[in-house]
Design an enzyme around this catalytic site. Structure first.
Site, PDB file in Angstrom:
ATOM      1  N   CYS A 167      -2.872   8.969   2.746  1.00 33.61           N
ATOM      2  CA  CYS A 167      -1.679   8.433   1.322  1.00 33.61           C
ATOM      3  C   CYS A 167      -2.677   8.632   0.503  1.00 33.61           C
ATOM      4  O   CYS A 167      -1.870   8.913  -0.647  1.00 33.61           O
ATOM      5  CB  CYS A 167      -1.201   6.819   1.413  1.00 33.61           C
ATOM      6  SG  CYS A 167      -2.698   6.428   2.051  1.00 33.61           S
TER       7      CYS A 167
ATOM      8  N   GLU B 204       0.883  -1.282  -0.298  1.00 32.03           N
ATOM      9  CA  GLU B 204      -0.031   0.285   0.076  1.00 32.03           C
ATOM     10  C   GLU B 204       1.244   1.556   0.078  1.00 32.03           C
ATOM     11  O   GLU B 204       1.351   1.440   1.668  1.00 32.03           O
ATOM     12  CB  GLU B 204      -0.925  -0.041   1.248  1.00 32.03           C
ATOM     13  CG  GLU B 204      -2.225  -1.425   1.396  1.00 32.03           C
ATOM     14  CD  GLU B 204      -2.432  -1.103   0.364  1.00 32.03           C
ATOM     15  OE1 GLU B 204      -3.000  -0.498  -0.889  1.00 32.03           O
ATOM     16  OE2 GLU B 204      -3.278  -2.492   0.048  1.00 32.03           O
TER      17      GLU B 204
END
Length: 480
Positions: A259, A225
């Site tokens: 993110c 990720e």
């Protein structure tokens, strides 16, 4: 010199402990390789209760690690989605665990086939500093739902949170089931080299490459990720107030240290100035002051603060128009507070348009038509998220079909991550693999195909020696 030796000894002790924990979890899994549904649900229920009991401790710890982290953001973005993930997995894992019946071809009857979902074993979870609770608990929930054991490596940038997490998990799990390790970069590198049955890493793309290389030596499957520059596209006709309030929230939460935060905006050329005004108004409404405002999170540490200030200096030197939103006109020197800041007249020579920003800086780029905006995105590494603001259903459909990103929101930002019934993961430079929900369960399980026959063997006609009437009949039926 003495300090360096002490540091290395301390890191080696952490690595030794980590390796011992890993071996203990492997041995424990070998003794109990298929926990039943009741065991898994009980583990998740225990995790839920202990998380509720420790929520105030986490709020204090994360606030201390950041220097100032909004308590409400910790509740909304860390504790609440962690609890929701537990609720969702607890409700659905019995169905996920059921063997899946599959068809057997006529040529192979009588027989039956099924897919059995087995735990992989020991899962490694590498947690970043920006959401140190949710990005530990979310993967842990997935690992436990799939019946695995988990070893969690916390970021060295959030030591207080790591301490609370270790204490919390230790109150309900043995270290043979779930354990937490801490340490600097040397420990993180050694963690990546362990022969996990699955490794989930959340963090920067540059570090993700190192993690994947280390995992490759053990043929360890990875879920990465990562991040990247997630664009937000503003359409020609969306009300700018609607787009501005949602983009502003997605960008400002955790001071942009997210993110999936909108990294930059693509806006019709004639709407750039009105959008900038709308965003300034919205930021000012959300944060009428900055320096001592408990709602506004500061940058986590001096290193990240200096990185962002470097982006601003570089952009300023290269001709960007910089618009900080500081409604009270406060002096922010001596803090790690950076005002929400719009950047206009940016170009690709600026580092702010080359690196993932990971902070409250928001470039706005003009586009002349939607084709140009889509081309701009397609020419760059595939992002972790993509956002489109516009109510035209045809354009929405076009964006869904013609863009690539790890995930997407239409007329919103960042909130897709909290949807437990959708997979979450990157693509290309923004990552690989998924977790959350059913896809996470599958990622951390071995889907083992099982072909079952009993006494009668219908395959005898295809055994040597070849020839005979029955084999000719088989060819006649199936070679067509």
């Amino acid at each position: 010199m003495v300090a360096d030796i002490a540091y290395l000894q301390d890191q080696q002790q952490s690595i030794n402990r980590m390796q011992q924990l890993f071996s203990a979890q492997q041995a424990a899994f070998a003794k109990d390789p298929m926990p039943d549904a009741d065991t898994r649900v009980d583990q998740l229920k225990a995790l839920k209760q202990v998380l509720l009991n420790h929520q105030d401790a986490f709020i204090k710890a994360i606030n201390a690690d950041f220097g100032r982290r909004s308590a409400d953001e910790t509740r909304l973005a860390e504790i609440m989605p962690s609890l929701e993930a537990i609720h969702y997995a607890s409700k659905h894992l019995r169905r996920w665990m059921k063997p899946s019946r599959r068809k057997v071809g006529m040529a192979f009857q009588p027989a039956r086939a099924q897919v059995v979902y087995q735990p992989l074993g020991v899962v490694g979870i590498i947690v970043p500093w920006n959401y140190p609770l949710y990005l530990a608990i979310g993967p842990l929930v997935t690992a436990l739902a799939a019946g695995n054991r988990a070893l969690i490596k916390m970021s060295e940038s959030t030591p207080r949170t790591a301490e609370v997490l270790e204490r919390m998990l230790g109150s309900v799990f043995t270290e043979e089931q779930v354990a937490v390790v801490t340490g600097e970069a040397e420990v993180g590198a050694a963690f990546s080299r362990l022969a996990f049955d699955h490794l989930l890493f959340t963090g920067a793309t540059s570090i993700g490459r190192h993690v994947m290389r280390a995992a490759a030596d053990n043929l360890t499957p990875v879920t990465l990720e990562l991040g990247g520059k997630s664009p937000a596209i503003v359409s020609q006709d969306v009300p700018l107030a609607d787009a501005a309030e949602r983009i502003a929230f997605g960008k400002a939460v955790n001071a942009g240290q997210t993110c999936v935060a909108p990294d930059y905006i693509l806006c019709p050329r004639d709407r750039v100035e009105p959008l900038a005004e709308a965003l300034q108004q919205r930021f000012a409404q959300m944060y009428p002051s900055l320096r001592d405002n408990p709602d506004y999170t500061q940058i986590v540490n001096p290193r990240q603060y200096l990185r962002l200030q470097g982006y601003l200096s570089d952009a300023n030197e290269k001709g960007a128009r910089i618009l900080p939103v500081n409604p009270a006109n406060e002096d922010l020197d001596g803090t790690r507070v950076i005002a929400p800041t719009l950047l206009l007249n940016v170009n690709d020579d600026m580092t702010v348009m080359q690196d993932e920003i990971f902070g409250p800086l928001l470039p706005i780029l003009p586009y002349d038509n939607l084709d140009a905006a889509l081309s701009y995105i397609a020419e760059r590494p595939r992002p972790l998220a993509l956002y489109y603001f516009g109510y035209d259903k045809a354009e929405q459909q076009r964006l869904m079909q013609q863009t690539h990103a790890g995930g997407m929101c239409i007329n919103d930002a960042v909130l897709h991550v909290a949807q437990d019934d959708m997979p979450f993961g990157g693509i290309g430079a923004s990552g690989m693999g998924h977790y959350h929900g059913h896809e996470g369960f599958l990622a951390m399980s071995k889907a083992k195909g099982v072909y079952i026959k009993q006494r009668y063997n219908g395959a005898k006609p295809i055994y040597p020696p070849y020839g005979g009437t029955l084999l000719k009949l088989v060819y006649k039926l199936f070679l067509r």
